[in-house]
Design an enzyme around this catalytic site. Structure first.
Site, short mmCIF file in Angstrom:
data_model
loop_
_atom_site.label_atom_id
_atom_site.label_comp_id
_atom_site.label_asym_id
_atom_site.label_seq_id
_atom_site.Cartn_x
_atom_site.Cartn_y
_atom_site.Cartn_z
N LYS A 17 0.84 -1.19 0.00
CA LYS A 17 0.00 0.00 0.00
C LYS A 17 0.87 1.25 0.00
CE LYS A 17 -4.04 1.81 2.55
NZ LYS A 17 -4.92 1.55 3.72
N SER A 65 -9.74 1.68 2.87
CA SER A 65 -8.87 2.45 2.01
C SER A 65 -7.86 1.60 1.24
CB SER A 65 -8.11 3.47 2.86
OG SER A 65 -7.29 2.84 3.82
N SER A 73 -10.02 -0.97 6.93
CA SER A 73 -9.47 -0.68 5.61
C SER A 73 -8.78 -1.85 4.93
CB SER A 73 -8.48 0.50 5.69
OG SER A 73 -9.17 1.68 6.01
#
EC number: 6.3.5.7
Length: 498
Positions: free
Chosen positions: A79, A154, A178
């Site tokens: 990420k 996210s 997330s």
């Protein structure tokens, strides 16, 4: 050997060790796949040359009898809020454009020691603030199951990349769901470990008391292997726990006889899509058939989790994001009159709307006139939520709940109603508030052919229980093996057959 993209991360790792496929072949296959699917928007930075160099290095180590970890040579992704030395890390925000960290996060170091081959950085909601990966400065990521829908957030880029077959596993961050929510929307398995079990050193903070990194992969076994590599004490992170590393993968027996599975009634009430409810309850029956005991109980604290979470998370975000001012690193506004004007213009132009909204909310609840009324009270309720979980785990070994009230919404729907987007986290944020381990796994499909996710929650440092329950479920089902592109008709047919 079957198609390389049908293999789990552990299966590919075994094929690499046995010489059936080389790390370079795996990396090239992944890079080719990423080129085919680039319009999906899963990656924001592709490090092809570094990945191939790394793959060749792992080949040499394997030939020399070194680097025998179960995931050595397996292509993966990170990420974009996890620091990587020499590789751009922007949190999908304009304000960090051009920021290249001079160091690796501890998690990146530990994966490197196990022979990880990183393909690049995956998309996310800006500074991890969002539930759809639509707030990214680079544009949205699309759900591989339906490109008109969101992948969740996210960590939506990570979930979409794994579901799409761009990589065999990815590492995301989870502040309020997330990892777990995008895993549910994209039909993959995602694990948020106990707070402190994985070092946060090198993770660009959103809310420091809630953030935790964890894996997204095909199944629970892959997640266990990743956690075995990264868990443990880190002297550079004062909140990290001195927990033994390794042993989770070896502990996956699939034996859940006598395990008590808690079903909190307040997680199955109004607002939950009927298809999601049916999918989660079917998962409960599957575990019951393997010898687990189902225990139903009330969990009224659920009504407080959303306001408590968003007050605490926004307050911590307003503090953490104060460092981004255009002076030390990242993007800087060009036209300004003085230092104060530089700060104002850089932050106004550099942050997106959702990030500004949460900074403003956080600054408000921390202000002198409202601190006691909002932030202090939220901390007190956080303690009550933690106690409610402690009480629940005297009745059960793990809890089973939905991950989100619905399957993946269409692009644009959530952004038009931020409050509705916040409410989509209702089943996940409590796990972060209590610092518990939680796992999302696919447990069915709705009438549109979209994946349904269910969530297993364990007591502190109960990763072994959560992963073993998930593994048991996946031994008896094939939801985690299905891939986008099979078609709605085929999905419906398989759903009836299972």
């Amino acid at each position: 050997m079957s198609d390389i993209f049908d293999l789990t991360a552990l299966e590919l790792g075994a094929a690499i060790r046995q010489g059936e496929v080389s790390p370079t072949q795996a990396a090239r296959a992944a890079l080719d796949r990423m080129e085919e699917t680039k319009e999906n928007g899963a990656f924001v930075a592709v490090t092809a040359d570094r990945a191939l160099d790394r793959a060749r290095e792992i080949e040499q180590q394997l030939a020399a009898g070194k680097c025998a970890g179960p995931l050595a040579g397996v292509p993966m992704a990170l990420k974009d809020n996890i620091c990587t030395k020499g590789v751009s890390t922007t949190c999908a925000s304009k304000i960090l454009t051009g920021f290249v960290p001079p160091y690796d996060a501890t998690l990146v170091e530990r994966l490197g020691e196990q022979g990880a081959v990183c393909l690049g950085k995956v998309n996310m909601d800006e500074f991890a603030m969002g539930s759809t990966t639509e707030t990214s400065y680079y544009g949205p990521t699309r759900n591989p199951w339906d490109r008109e829908r969101v992948p969740g957030g996210s960590s939506g880029g990570a979930a979409a990349a794994v579901a799409e077959g761009d990589c065999w596993y990815a590492v995301g961050s989870d502040t309020g769901g997330s990892i777990r929510q995008p895993a549910a929307y994209c039909g993959v398995t995602g694990m948020k470990p106990t707070y402190g079990a994985v070092s946060r050193y090198g993770l660009i903070a959103y809310a420091s008391s809630l953030d935790q990194m964890g894996p997204l992969a095909r199944d629970a076994a892959d997640c266990a292997a990743v956690l075995d590599a990264v868990m443990g004490k880190d002297p550079r992170d004062g909140t990290s726990l001195d927990v033994p590393a390794g042993g989770l993968l070896a502990g996956l027996t699939g034996d859940v006889r006598g395990m008590k599975i808690g079903l909190p009634a307040d997680c199955f009430g109004d607002g939950l899509d009927p298809a999601v409810r049916q999918g989660v309850l079917r998962a409960a029956q599957t575990l019951k058939a393997r010898g687990a005991e189902l225990v139903e109980f009330d969990f009224p604290v659920m009504q407080y989790v959303i306001p408590t979470y968003y007050i605490i998370a926004a307050a911590e975000a307003s503090s953490n994001l104060s460092r981004f001012d255009g002076v030390k690193y990242g993007w800087r506004a060009q036209d300004y009159e003085d230092l104060t004007d530089l700060y104002c213009r850089t932050r106004t132009q550099g942050f997106g709307a959702e990030v500004k909204r949460r900074i403003l909310l956080g600054s408000f609840v921390l202000s002198a006139g409202y601190y006691d009324a909002y932030y202090k009270k939220a901390l007190q309720v956080k303690g009550l939520i933690k106690k409610a979980f402690d009480d629940a785990f005297t009745r059960c070994d793990v809890m089973l709940t939905p991950v989100a009230p619905t399957t993946a919404p269409k692009l644009g729907e959530s952004l038009s109603d931020p409050l509705q987007m916040y409410l989509s986290d209702i089943y996940t944020v409590s796990v972060n508030l209590a610092g518990l381990p939680g796992l999302s796994m696919p447990c069915g499909f709705d009438e549109k052919g979209l994946p349904i996710g269910c969530q297993l929650i364990g007591p502190p440092l109960g990763e072994d229980k959560v992963l073993n329950a998930a593994h048991a479920f996946q031994l008896d089902t094939d939801y985690h093996k299905r891939r986008p592109g099979q078609g709605q008709a085929e999905q419906a047919e398989k759903k009836e057959a299972v």
